[in-house]
Structure formats: C-alpha cells, structure tokens
Motif scaffolding. Structure first.
Motif, mmCIF file in Angstrom:
data_model
loop_
_atom_site.group_PDB
_atom_site.id
_atom_site.type_symbol
_atom_site.label_atom_id
_atom_site.label_comp_id
_atom_site.label_asym_id
_atom_site.label_seq_id
_atom_site.Cartn_x
_atom_site.Cartn_y
_atom_site.Cartn_z
ATOM 1 N N GLN A 195 2.138 30.965 9.661
ATOM 2 C CA GLN A 195 1.873 30.021 8.529
ATOM 3 C C GLN A 195 0.484 29.481 8.718
ATOM 4 O O GLN A 195 0.484 28.037 9.059
ATOM 5 N N ARG A 196 -0.496 30.178 8.276
ATOM 6 C CA ARG A 196 -1.780 29.302 8.226
ATOM 7 C C ARG A 196 -2.252 28.944 7.019
ATOM 8 O O ARG A 196 -3.103 29.327 6.165
ATOM 9 N N ASP A 197 -1.267 28.108 6.392
ATOM 10 C CA ASP A 197 -1.247 28.000 5.040
ATOM 11 C C ASP A 197 -1.694 26.274 4.552
ATOM 12 O O ASP A 197 -1.235 25.808 3.520
ATOM 13 N N PHE A 198 -2.532 25.619 5.394
ATOM 14 C CA PHE A 198 -3.031 24.346 5.258
ATOM 15 C C PHE A 198 -4.310 24.307 5.908
ATOM 16 O O PHE A 198 -5.019 25.059 6.820
ATOM 17 N N THR A 199 -5.135 23.407 5.189
ATOM 18 C CA THR A 199 -6.785 23.006 5.601
ATOM 19 C C THR A 199 -6.743 21.739 6.404
ATOM 20 O O THR A 199 -7.909 21.358 6.950
ATOM 21 N N ALA A 200 -5.674 20.758 6.279
ATOM 22 C CA ALA A 200 -5.770 19.719 6.932
ATOM 23 C C ALA A 200 -4.477 19.128 7.281
ATOM 24 O O ALA A 200 -3.626 19.754 6.999
ATOM 25 N N VAL A 201 -4.321 18.194 8.513
ATOM 26 C CA VAL A 201 -3.017 17.683 8.960
ATOM 27 C C VAL A 201 -3.024 16.135 8.710
ATOM 28 O O VAL A 201 -4.164 15.490 9.290
ATOM 29 N N PHE A 202 -2.085 15.480 8.510
ATOM 30 C CA PHE A 202 -1.779 14.216 8.618
ATOM 31 C C PHE A 202 -0.663 14.144 9.546
ATOM 32 O O PHE A 202 0.458 14.254 9.163
ATOM 33 N N ALA A 203 -0.985 13.631 10.725
ATOM 34 C CA ALA A 203 0.016 13.171 11.599
ATOM 35 C C ALA A 203 0.595 11.847 11.438
ATOM 36 O O ALA A 203 -0.287 10.812 11.415
ATOM 37 N N PHE A 204 2.064 11.703 11.541
ATOM 38 C CA PHE A 204 2.277 10.161 11.439
ATOM 39 C C PHE A 204 2.269 9.371 12.496
ATOM 40 O O PHE A 204 2.695 8.092 12.505
#
Length: 354
Positions: A259-268
């Motif tokens: 699942q390489r379906d994102f370009t960015a990550v928001f970590a909590f």
C-alpha cells in the motif's frame, strides 16, 4: 437533635464524622464512602451529605488536622509514563511551579490504565494533596466519567482540586480545573501545511478512537481536509499507540502489504514520526524527497530529525496547572478552563510531491 461542633481555643470548629452523619441522616460509613468518592449512592443522599459537610465545616477541618505537625504540603501529578518525553516535560513544569509555591511534588504512573488512574487519584486524596493533576490520554467511557466526577467533588470538599491537563472537561458541574492546548488547531495547521505543499494523500498515524488526545488530533486532520475540499479516506487513517515502535510498525506493515498510496505522513506525535521515518528509510524512501513527514509535540527527537512539527508548551502546561489549582483554592468561584496556544515549527521534512 444534631449536636453542633464545639469550638477549640483558637475558634476553629471541631466537627466529627458522626455529627455529619447525624445532620445528613445517614450512617458514618456512608459519609466516609461518599467523601472518598467511591460510593454509588443516589444523588439525593450525596447532596445531603455534602450540605452537612459544608454546614459543619467538617472536611476542611479534617484536612487541616491531617496536616498538623507537618511543615509541608504537596501537589500530585498522575501520568501514563515517566519515560515519555511529553509526560516528562509536563511533569517538570509541575515540579518547577510546585517548588516555587513551597509544595512538594508527588508523581504516580498508570501505564494508561483507567482503573489504575482512578485508584491513584484516590490514593493522592488520602495523601491530602492540594491538587491532583491528570495528564494526557485516557479511554474515557461513561463509567470512568462518573467515577472521576465523584472524585472531583470529594477532592473539592476536602479543600483540594482536580486538574485535567491536556484533556477535556468532565462536565459543566464538575469542580475541576482544565488546562489544555489547542490540539485540534495544531493538527489542522500541520495537515494544512502538507496540503499547501501539494499533498492530498496524507497518511495519519496514531488514531485511537475514544482516547481524548488522539481524538482531538484526528479531528484537526479531518477538519483540514474538509476545509481544503479533500475527501477523507478512512484507509489513510491508521490506528496505533503513541510509541516509536508503533510508528515503525504502522509504516512497515503498510509498505510490506504493497500500500504505497500516500505522499505524506502526519504522525500524531514525534515518537511515531521517528519510527515511521526509520521504516521509510528501510524501504528506500527518503524524507522529504519521497515522502513528506510532519509530527506533533516538538520534543526529542524532532530537532535531531529536522522534523516539521507542532510545538506544545509542555512545561507551561504543568506550571499553569499548579498555579491555577492553588489560586482557585483560595479565590473560589467556577473552576477555570485555560487553553494554551500551539504553533507549527517548520523544518526540512516537507517538500512537494513527485
């Protein structure tokens, strides 16, 4: 006929638990359990007891007598863990302000267990802490809310104060000071920063339905998507706790499943971000060249990772919790609700998507 309390030589009342029970029309055991905050009796019974306590000035005198012979008073802080940077910095703020106010600081840990937290609050009440400060995440179900509300009332009756630090109020009639940060606004700013860089497929890490801190950050994430006209995708919201190894796990499992379906990550939080970064690098994905990354807290390891993150005033939260709890004890009135600001610290972990 109820016997009124006699006065001592200095003019203070010397009421007894028996007198409170007689005035309220209940047993001494009932009074004791209600004041301990763990007696599930009808509200009318509890109200009669608390009116009797106030009229006879019973608890105030018990509190004063419990301190007789000791030159120190204390405030207590109850946290999930002493090794988490977030809790450690808030606790340092509590310690600093407690020292400035001439109080000792008692610290208890719960491991995030709601039942243990309730037990710790009761213990700190028995230790006659002037303030009991609860910090951070908790799974606040209806039973927890009811029990903690009882404890807030019993602490107030004893001349103490419950403080909710970084979590929402228990209700409009609960005598607890609330000191929080704009978690939702901070998450909104973090997500909006990624969107402004051109990202729409933003993976959020650390969702925990029912946990107050995570819920607030998740709300800010979704609000930002809505405000920018981006449909939210539940498949991009990954559940996990706030530890470094959880950030690593969440990214590793996703990438290994294809699942390489994102370009960015928001970590909590920043610990999640650190673990996520490690997993990305192990899969030959650079930050920010291949994936942009934003955290939350601005605590170690954010600076070392050059991580864009939301800065929280951790020590100021702790200092404010102590200050307002002790001020309210002398000033009276409705307990205050203070919200401290957050702000986005921009470093070099965000770029435009390829």
């Amino acid at each position: 006929m109820v016997r009124r309390a006699k006065k001592s030589a200095d003019g203070t009342r010397k009421s007894t638990i028996r007198e409170v029970a007689e005035l309220a029309g209940v047993s001494t055991a009932t009074v004791s359990r209600i004041l301990a905050g763990n007696y599930p009796e009808a509200p009318v019974t509890r109200d009669r007891v608390m009116r009797a306590v106030k009229e006879l000035d019973y608890v105030a005198n018990v509190h004063a007598r419990s301190l007789a012979g000791t030159p120190t008073t204390s405030v207590a802080i109850i946290i999930n863990s002493v090794i988490s940077p977030h809790y450690a910095h808030v606790a340092q703020g509590v310690q600093t302000q407690a020292t400035a106010e001439g109080r000792l600081c008692l610290i208890g840990t719960t491991g995030g267990d709601a039942a243990r937290e309730l037990a710790m609050v009761q213990l700190m009440r028995e230790q006659h802490a002037e303030a009991v400060i609860l910090v951070g995440n908790v799974l606040a179900d209806a039973e927890y809310q009811a029990r903690m509300s009882q404890y807030a009332h019993s602490l107030a009756a004893a001349g103490s104060r419950l403080v909710l630090c970084g979590r929402p109020p228990l209700g409009p009639d609960v005598p607890a000071v609330v000191v929080g940060c704009d978690y939702t606004g901070g998450a909104f700013a973090a997500t909006s920063h990624l969107i402004s860089a051109g990202h729409e497929r933003i993976l959020c890490l650390g969702r925990r339905p029912g946990y107050t801190t995570a819920d607030a950050r998740h709300a800010g994430y979704r609000d930002a998507l809505t405000a920018h006209g981006i449909a939210h995708d539940a498949q991009l919201e990954v559940e996990g706790t706030f530890e470094r190894e959880e950030g690593y796990r969440m990214i590793k499992e996703r990438l290994e499943s294809g699942q390489r379906d994102f370009t960015a990550v928001f970590a909590f939080n920043d610990l999640i971000a650190a673990g996520a970064r490690q997993a990305l690098l192990e899969h030959h994905l650079g930050v920010p060249d291949d994936v942009s990354l934003v955290g939350f807290d601005d605590l170690p390891p954010a600076l070392d990772l050059n991580l864009t993150t939301v800065q929280l005033p951790h020590q100021e939260m702790g200092r404010t919790a102590v200050r307002f709890a002790l001020e309210h004890e002398t000033q009276g009135g409705a307990p205050p609700h203070i919200v401290l600001d957050t702000h986005l610290v921009i470093r070099d972990s965000v770029s435009s998507p390829r």
